[in-house]
Design a protein around this motif. Structure first.
Motif, PDB file in Angstrom:
ATOM      1  N   TYR A 186       5.379 -33.247 -27.362  1.00 31.61           N
ATOM      2  CA  TYR A 186       5.777 -31.908 -27.798  1.00 31.61           C
ATOM      3  C   TYR A 186       6.610 -32.018 -29.068  1.00 31.61           C
ATOM      4  N   TYR A 227       9.481 -29.777 -31.202  1.00 32.97           N
ATOM      5  CA  TYR A 227      10.457 -28.693 -31.135  1.00 32.97           C
ATOM      6  C   TYR A 227      10.956 -28.469 -32.556  1.00 32.97           C
ATOM      7  N   VAL A 259      15.497 -27.771 -34.866  1.00 36.84           N
ATOM      8  CA  VAL A 259      16.479 -28.295 -33.913  1.00 36.84           C
ATOM      9  C   VAL A 259      17.719 -28.779 -34.668  1.00 36.84           C
ATOM     10  N   ILE A 274      17.066 -27.720 -24.962  1.00 43.24           N
ATOM     11  CA  ILE A 274      16.093 -27.755 -26.055  1.00 43.24           C
ATOM     12  C   ILE A 274      15.007 -26.693 -25.871  1.00 43.24           C
ATOM     13  N   LYS A 275      14.393 -26.639 -24.693  1.00 42.60           N
ATOM     14  CA  LYS A 275      13.327 -25.651 -24.457  1.00 42.60           C
ATOM     15  C   LYS A 275      13.851 -24.226 -24.489  1.00 42.60           C
ATOM     16  N   TYR A 296      14.775 -23.589 -28.658  1.00 40.13           N
ATOM     17  CA  TYR A 296      13.898 -23.868 -29.790  1.00 40.13           C
ATOM     18  C   TYR A 296      12.436 -23.589 -29.495  1.00 40.13           C
ATOM     19  N   PHE A 308       8.582 -24.414 -29.603  1.00 47.19           N
ATOM     20  CA  PHE A 308       7.923 -25.707 -29.438  1.00 47.19           C
ATOM     21  C   PHE A 308       6.422 -25.554 -29.299  1.00 47.19           C
TER      22      PHE A 308
END
Length: 74
Positions: free
Chosen positions: A36, A38, A41, A63-64, A67, A69
């Motif tokens: 993946y 992202y 970031v 993170i998910k 951001y 992705f």
């Protein structure tokens, strides 16, 4: 975008990760083999990910959540 160089990570969930500071793109290869990217970031979040006790939990919770992705392989 050019290929992002990744390095091995000690984690049960993450096999490798890499970060391109010019584009602020984080690339993560999970233990499943899925990769993946992202986007946009913050460097501080990349540093926090590297230092996190659980890389998988940090990716899922921070993170998910923050951001955009895209899955690029898998």
């Amino acid at each position: 975008m050019e290929k992002i160089r990744r390095w091995p990570i000690e984690s049960s969930a993450v096999r490798t990760m890499g970060y391109d500071p010019e584009s602020s793109t984080l690339e993560v290869e999970f233990s499943s083999g899925d990769v993946y990217r992202y986007y946009s970031v913050a460097p501080a979040d990349v540093e926090a990910l590297i230092l996190a006790d659980s890389k998988g939990t940090f990716i899922n919770q921070v993170i998910k959540a923050r951001y955009r992705f895209r899955q690029i392989t898998g």
